[in-house]
Design a protein around this motif. Structure first.
Motif, PDB file in Angstrom:
ATOM      1  N   ASP A   1      -5.362   6.551  70.168  1.00 30.57           N
ATOM      2  CA  ASP A   1      -5.532   5.375  71.033  1.00 30.57           C
ATOM      3  C   ASP A   1      -4.548   4.285  70.625  1.00 30.57           C
ATOM      4  N   GLY A   2      -4.055   3.548  71.590  1.00 34.40           N
ATOM      5  CA  GLY A   2      -3.208   2.397  71.310  1.00 34.40           C
ATOM      6  C   GLY A   2      -1.769   2.713  70.958  1.00 34.40           C
ATOM      7  N   LEU A   3      -1.343   3.954  71.085  1.00 34.16           N
ATOM      8  CA  LEU A   3       0.060   4.281  70.814  1.00 34.16           C
ATOM      9  C   LEU A   3       0.913   3.867  72.009  1.00 34.16           C
ATOM     10  N   ASP A   4       2.207   3.697  71.787  1.00 38.17           N
ATOM     11  CA  ASP A   4       3.121   3.320  72.858  1.00 38.17           C
ATOM     12  C   ASP A   4       3.146   4.352  73.980  1.00 38.17           C
ATOM     13  N   MET A   5       2.940   5.606  73.626  1.00 38.14           N
ATOM     14  CA  MET A   5       2.963   6.675  74.615  1.00 38.14           C
ATOM     15  C   MET A   5       1.590   7.352  74.611  1.00 38.14           C
ATOM     16  N   PRO A   6       0.838   7.275  75.705  1.00 37.17           N
ATOM     17  CA  PRO A   6      -0.473   7.935  75.728  1.00 37.17           C
ATOM     18  C   PRO A   6      -0.317   9.453  75.680  1.00 37.17           C
ATOM     19  N   VAL A   7      -1.358  10.141  75.192  1.00 37.98           N
ATOM     20  CA  VAL A   7      -1.299  11.591  75.052  1.00 37.98           C
ATOM     21  C   VAL A   7      -2.037  12.281  76.193  1.00 37.98           C
ATOM     22  N   ASP A   8      -1.590  13.491  76.505  1.00 37.24           N
ATOM     23  CA  ASP A   8      -2.247  14.342  77.494  1.00 37.24           C
ATOM     24  C   ASP A   8      -3.080  15.420  76.801  1.00 37.24           C
ATOM     25  N   VAL A   9      -2.557  15.920  75.677  1.00 36.41           N
ATOM     26  CA  VAL A   9      -3.173  17.022  74.927  1.00 36.41           C
ATOM     27  C   VAL A   9      -3.106  16.664  73.447  1.00 36.41           C
ATOM     28  N   ILE A  10      -4.187  16.945  72.721  1.00 34.90           N
ATOM     29  CA  ILE A  10      -4.172  16.803  71.262  1.00 34.90           C
ATOM     30  C   ILE A  10      -4.562  18.142  70.648  1.00 34.90           C
ATOM     31  N   ILE A  11      -3.725  18.593  69.729  1.00 38.51           N
ATOM     32  CA  ILE A  11      -3.985  19.812  68.963  1.00 38.51           C
ATOM     33  C   ILE A  11      -4.448  19.375  67.581  1.00 38.51           C
ATOM     34  N   PHE A  12      -5.574  19.938  67.143  1.00 35.97           N
ATOM     35  CA  PHE A  12      -6.096  19.580  65.831  1.00 35.97           C
ATOM     36  C   PHE A  12      -6.718  20.808  65.173  1.00 35.97           C
ATOM     37  N   GLY A  13      -7.095  20.660  63.921  1.00 32.60           N
ATOM     38  CA  GLY A  13      -7.688  21.758  63.169  1.00 32.60           C
ATOM     39  C   GLY A  13      -8.903  21.287  62.400  1.00 32.60           C
ATOM     40  N   HIS A  14      -8.994  21.698  61.154  1.00 30.66           N
ATOM     41  CA  HIS A  14      -9.981  21.284  60.169  1.00 30.66           C
ATOM     42  C   HIS A  14     -11.361  21.926  60.323  1.00 30.66           C
ATOM     43  N   SER A  15     -11.859  22.059  61.536  1.00 35.24           N
ATOM     44  CA  SER A  15     -13.226  22.544  61.734  1.00 35.24           C
ATOM     45  C   SER A  15     -13.359  24.067  61.648  1.00 35.24           C
ATOM     46  N   HIS A  16     -12.245  24.778  61.727  1.00 33.82           N
ATOM     47  CA  HIS A  16     -12.250  26.246  61.757  1.00 33.82           C
ATOM     48  C   HIS A  16     -13.022  26.765  62.966  1.00 33.82           C
ATOM     49  N   LYS A  17     -13.053  25.989  64.051  1.00 32.67           N
ATOM     50  CA  LYS A  17     -13.750  26.378  65.285  1.00 32.67           C
ATOM     51  C   LYS A  17     -12.801  26.226  66.471  1.00 32.67           C
ATOM     52  N   PRO A  18     -12.507  27.318  67.175  1.00 26.12           N
ATOM     53  CA  PRO A  18     -11.671  27.191  68.376  1.00 26.12           C
ATOM     54  C   PRO A  18     -12.341  26.262  69.390  1.00 26.12           C
ATOM     55  N   MET A  19     -11.505  25.481  70.104  1.00 26.28           N
ATOM     56  CA  MET A  19     -12.051  24.519  71.049  1.00 26.28           C
ATOM     57  C   MET A  19     -11.064  24.239  72.173  1.00 26.28           C
ATOM     58  N   ASP A  20     -11.609  23.958  73.334  1.00 26.17           N
ATOM     59  CA  ASP A  20     -10.857  23.475  74.490  1.00 26.17           C
ATOM     60  C   ASP A  20     -11.814  22.582  75.270  1.00 26.17           C
ATOM     61  N   GLU A  21     -11.743  21.262  75.023  1.00 23.45           N
ATOM     62  CA  GLU A  21     -12.650  20.310  75.653  1.00 23.45           C
ATOM     63  C   GLU A  21     -11.892  19.037  76.026  1.00 23.45           C
ATOM     64  N   MET A  22     -12.406  18.356  77.030  1.00 26.90           N
ATOM     65  CA  MET A  22     -11.874  17.045  77.404  1.00 26.90           C
ATOM     66  C   MET A  22     -12.658  15.965  76.650  1.00 26.90           C
ATOM     67  N   VAL A  23     -11.934  15.031  76.047  1.00 24.89           N
ATOM     68  CA  VAL A  23     -12.544  13.889  75.369  1.00 24.89           C
ATOM     69  C   VAL A  23     -11.840  12.637  75.867  1.00 24.89           C
ATOM     70  N   ARG A  24     -12.557  11.827  76.633  1.00 20.37           N
ATOM     71  CA  ARG A  24     -12.016  10.580  77.182  1.00 20.37           C
ATOM     72  C   ARG A  24     -10.645  10.779  77.829  1.00 20.37           C
ATOM     73  N   GLY A  25     -10.565  11.793  78.701  1.00 25.98           N
ATOM     74  CA  GLY A  25      -9.360  12.015  79.486  1.00 25.98           C
ATOM     75  C   GLY A  25      -8.240  12.764  78.794  1.00 25.98           C
ATOM     76  N   VAL A  26      -8.468  13.237  77.587  1.00 23.42           N
ATOM     77  CA  VAL A  26      -7.443  13.986  76.846  1.00 23.42           C
ATOM     78  C   VAL A  26      -7.983  15.378  76.535  1.00 23.42           C
ATOM     79  N   ARG A  27      -7.151  16.378  76.768  1.00 18.86           N
ATOM     80  CA  ARG A  27      -7.544  17.751  76.466  1.00 18.86           C
ATOM     81  C   ARG A  27      -7.380  18.001  74.980  1.00 18.86           C
ATOM     82  N   MET A  28      -8.483  18.357  74.316  1.00 13.12           N
ATOM     83  CA  MET A  28      -8.513  18.582  72.874  1.00 13.12           C
ATOM     84  C   MET A  28      -8.520  20.087  72.615  1.00 13.12           C
ATOM     85  N   LEU A  29      -7.497  20.563  71.900  1.00  7.39           N
ATOM     86  CA  LEU A  29      -7.346  21.992  71.637  1.00  7.39           C
ATOM     87  C   LEU A  29      -7.355  22.257  70.136  1.00  7.39           C
ATOM     88  N   ASN A  30      -8.175  23.221  69.725  1.00  6.45           N
ATOM     89  CA  ASN A  30      -8.223  23.644  68.335  1.00  6.45           C
ATOM     90  C   ASN A  30      -8.085  25.164  68.324  1.00  6.45           C
TER      91      ASN A  30
END
Length: 168
Positions: free
Chosen positions: A105-134
Motif C-alpha cells: 500500500d502507498g507505493l508510487d506504482m500500485p500492484v496488480d499481483v503479489i507473489i509471496f511465500g512463508h506459509s508453505h500453502k499454495p494460494m490464489d485469492e483476491m485481497v483488497r483488489g490485488v491477486r495474491m499468489l503463493n
C-alpha cells in the motif's frame, strides 16, 4: 506473445532438500523469468536458479545472512503491463496474505499481483483488489507434505496461475 514465469518459494535447500533436481533446473530454462519469493536457505540455491535463467528474488526469514544482504525484502516489477510485487512474508500463517498486501500500500506504482511465500500453502485469492499468489513450498507443503511451485502466464491483461505439485 505471453510471458511464462516459474514461481518458487520456500525451497529450503540445504535444510529440507539437498539440491534442486537437475531435471527441474533444466525445465526452468523453458521460462522467460524465474521468481523466487524467499527462503532459498543458502546462496547455492540462488546460484543454481541463476544458471537456469533470469531470476527475480527476495530474501526470506530462513535465508543465510549472505542472501539477506544480497537480496531485497520486496520487489515491484512490471511484466507485460502487469505490476507484480514479490515478498516473502513473516509470522503466523493466519492473515499472512493481508499483512503482505499491506506492505504494498502507498507505493508510487500500485500492484496488480503479489507473489509471496512463508506459509508453505499454495494460494490464489483476491485481497483488497490485488491477486495474491503463493506457490507453496518447493520442499514440502504444510497441507499435504508434497512440494509445489507455480507457473504464472501473463498475456496482456490475461493472468493465468497454475500450481504444479512435485514429489520430493
Amino acid at each position: 506473445m505471453a510471458t511464462r514465469v516459474a514461481v518458487l518459494s520456500d525451497s529450503h535447500v540445504g535444510q529440507r532438500i539437498s539440491v534442486y533436481p537437475d531435471d527441474f533446473l533444466a525445465r526452468l530454462k523453458d521460462f522467460d523469468l524465474i521468481i523466487h519469493a524467499g527462503d532459498h536457505s543458502n546462496a547455492a540455491s540462488y546460484t543454481a536458479l541463476k544458471t537456469a535463467g533470469e531470476v527475480v528474488a527476495v530474501f526470506g526469514n530462513m535465508d543465510e545472512v549472505e542472501l539477506s544482504s544480497l537480496l531485497p525484502a520486496r520487489i515491484l516489477r512490471e511484466i507485460e503491463g502487469v505490476r507484480v510485487g514479490v515478498m516473502h512474508g513473516w509470522g503466523p500463517s493466519a492473515g499472512l496474505e493481508a499483512k503482505v498486501r499491506d506492505e504494498f500500500d502507498g507505493l508510487d506504482m500500485p500492484v496488480d499481483v503479489i507473489i509471496f511465500g512463508h506459509s508453505h500453502k499454495p494460494m490464489d485469492e483476491m485481497v483488497r483488489g490485488v491477486r495474491m499468489l503463493n506457490p507453496g513450498s518447493f520442499s514440502g507443503n504444510i497441507t499435504d507434505g508434497e512440494g509445489s511451485w507455480g507457473i504464472l502466464t501473463i498475456d496482456g491483461d490475461d493472468v493465468e496461475w497454475e500450481i504444479v505439485p512435485i514429489g520430493i
